[in-house]
Design an enzyme around this catalytic site. Structure first.
Site, PDB file in Angstrom:
ATOM      1  N   GLU A 244      -2.173  -0.658  -6.139  1.00  0.00           N
ATOM      2  CA  GLU A 244      -1.945  -1.755  -5.248  1.00  0.00           C
ATOM      3  C   GLU A 244      -2.271  -2.919  -6.246  1.00  0.00           C
ATOM      4  O   GLU A 244      -3.041  -3.363  -6.468  1.00  0.00           O
ATOM      5  CB  GLU A 244      -3.045  -1.950  -4.147  1.00  0.00           C
ATOM      6  CG  GLU A 244      -2.886  -0.689  -3.244  1.00  0.00           C
ATOM      7  CD  GLU A 244      -4.191  -0.290  -2.558  1.00  0.00           C
ATOM      8  OE1 GLU A 244      -4.619  -1.297  -1.823  1.00  0.00           O
ATOM      9  OE2 GLU A 244      -4.335   0.855  -2.695  1.00  0.00           O
TER      10      GLU A 244
ATOM     11  N   HIS B  34       0.816  -1.197  -0.155  1.00  0.00           N
ATOM     12  CA  HIS B  34       0.021   0.031  -0.166  1.00  0.00           C
ATOM     13  C   HIS B  34       0.841   1.298   0.042  1.00  0.00           C
ATOM     14  O   HIS B  34       0.344   2.213   0.587  1.00  0.00           O
ATOM     15  CB  HIS B  34      -0.876  -0.027   1.063  1.00  0.00           C
ATOM     16  CG  HIS B  34      -2.206   0.484   1.032  1.00  0.00           C
ATOM     17  ND1 HIS B  34      -2.318   2.023   0.439  1.00  0.00           N
ATOM     18  CD2 HIS B  34      -3.637   0.314   0.878  1.00  0.00           C
ATOM     19  CE1 HIS B  34      -3.768   2.237   0.416  1.00  0.00           C
ATOM     20  NE2 HIS B  34      -4.275   1.152   0.632  1.00  0.00           N
ATOM     21  N   ALA B  35       1.967   1.047  -1.009  1.00  0.00           N
ATOM     22  CA  ALA B  35       2.916   2.325  -0.857  1.00  0.00           C
ATOM     23  C   ALA B  35       2.099   3.444  -1.810  1.00  0.00           C
ATOM     24  O   ALA B  35       1.192   3.075  -2.517  1.00  0.00           O
ATOM     25  CB  ALA B  35       3.936   2.099  -1.654  1.00  0.00           C
TER      26      ALA B  35
END
Length: 340
Positions: free
Chosen positions: A306, A174-175
């Site tokens: 994602e 979830h960067a």
């Protein structure tokens, strides 16, 4: 190449460490042991990732910023699924539904860490064993997540797990990304391209209805590089006023499923995934409760991309199979190629 470690803070009485891996070209990544959280991907001047210097901005973060997500990514309707004729009830941590594996999944743990290196790059391997007592999913599931920074400057995240009972496994990262110069606090003038002809239709709770909608002629059409501002402008009549959506991509280990670019700086990011889904979330609901390297949190400050199998698959078998059968090992890789 270089590997360093220092204490980043404390969570629930335990030390959280940060590991920094640097390749032969001076490119580095930093990951903390809380949530396996990816804090930086940098050439020493510009960090491509949204990040914070304050651990509390991560531990109290409702937007999962930087965290690894599992056992499953996305939303699971009513927090229920059936395996082998048995129904399971897991956390309902977003209204009626399970979001990103629940309130005690991958994103809420301190992981054990070990580093290594070879001629091609440097790696950080995080390990944790998940049990039904922890997250309510069936199966004792030893899990390994490895970040590898290669000398070609790419980063690969490898999620691997084995379970002693049939369970679900659909992890992701979830960067949040902002490729612009450090003074730029939004991604509106980034371009985005994805190899997706369809996206999922959602109900009012962001649960898939099962319908696949064509992207052509809609704001979801990213078949060619598209200015995010133009696409977001096309979403102003929606509740989100932006994207929190799942694109149906063509999986490939050799061709990128998506490319994010910042024309002003010349930086870009290519994402490779052998799974059929890519969430695009343009941080529409960010509020001023958090502060990042791009300033006080606000909509469109960054974008999360994602890679995963399409969510809620137990209720939509045509979306794919995220079952991890007992005794089998499954691995999913996501590769990121950043250009600085």
């Amino acid at each position: 190449m270089n590997i360093s470690k220092h204490a980043f803070g404390e969570y629930e009485g335990k030390t959280v460490d940060e590991y920094t891996l640097t390749n032969d070209n001076g490119i580095s990544i930093s990951v903390i042991t809380f949530a396996g959280l990816w804090r930086s991907y940098t050439d020493g001047k510009t960090n491509l990732l949204l990040n914070s210097a304050d651990l509390e901005n991560y531990t109290n973060n409702p937007f999962f910023a930087g965290r690894i997500v599992g056992r499953i990514g996305g939303r699971l309707k009513d927090g229920k699924f059936t395996l082998n004729g048995k129904e399971y009830q897991v956390d309902q941590n977003e209204g009626n539904n399970n979001l990103h594996g629940g309130s005690n999944g991958f994103s809420f743990q301190i992981w054990d860490a070990q580093t290594s290196q070879d001629a091609n790059g440097v790696s950080l391997t995080l390990t944790k064993t998940f049990t039904p007592e922890m997250d309510k999913f069936p199966g004792k599931m030893p899990t390994k997540v490895t970040y590898t920074l290669s000398n070609d400057n790419s980063v690969t995240i490898d999620f691997t797990a084995t379970s002693d009972a049939d369970t679900l496994f659909n992890p992701t990262s979830h960067a949040y990304w902002n490729l612009a110069d450090e003074g730029t606090d939004n991604i509106l003038f980034h371009t985005f391209q994805a190899n997706a002809d369809q996206h999922l239709e959602f109900d009012d709770e962001k649960i898939p209805t099962g319908n696949l909608l064509d992207t052509a002629g809609t704001p979801f059409d990213f078949s060619k590089p598209t200015l995010l501002k133009d696409a977001i402008d096309g979403m102003q009549n929606t509740t989100e006023k932006g994207f929190d959506d799942l694109l149906v991509v063509k999986p490939s280990a050799t061709d990128s499923v998506a490319t994010l670019s910042d024309p002003a700086s010349g930086r870009s990011l290519k994402i490779y995934s052998e799974r059929n889904g890519l969430v695009i979330f343009t941080a529409n609901s960010f509020d001023d409760s958090m502060t990042y390297n791009r300033g006080v949190a606000h909509p469109y400050e960054a974008v999360a991309l994602e890679a995963q199998t399409l969510s809620d698959t137990p209720h939509h078998p045509n979306f794919g199979d995220v079952t991890l059968p007992a005794g089998e090992t499954k691995s999913y890789k996501i590769r990121f190629e950043g250009t600085f």
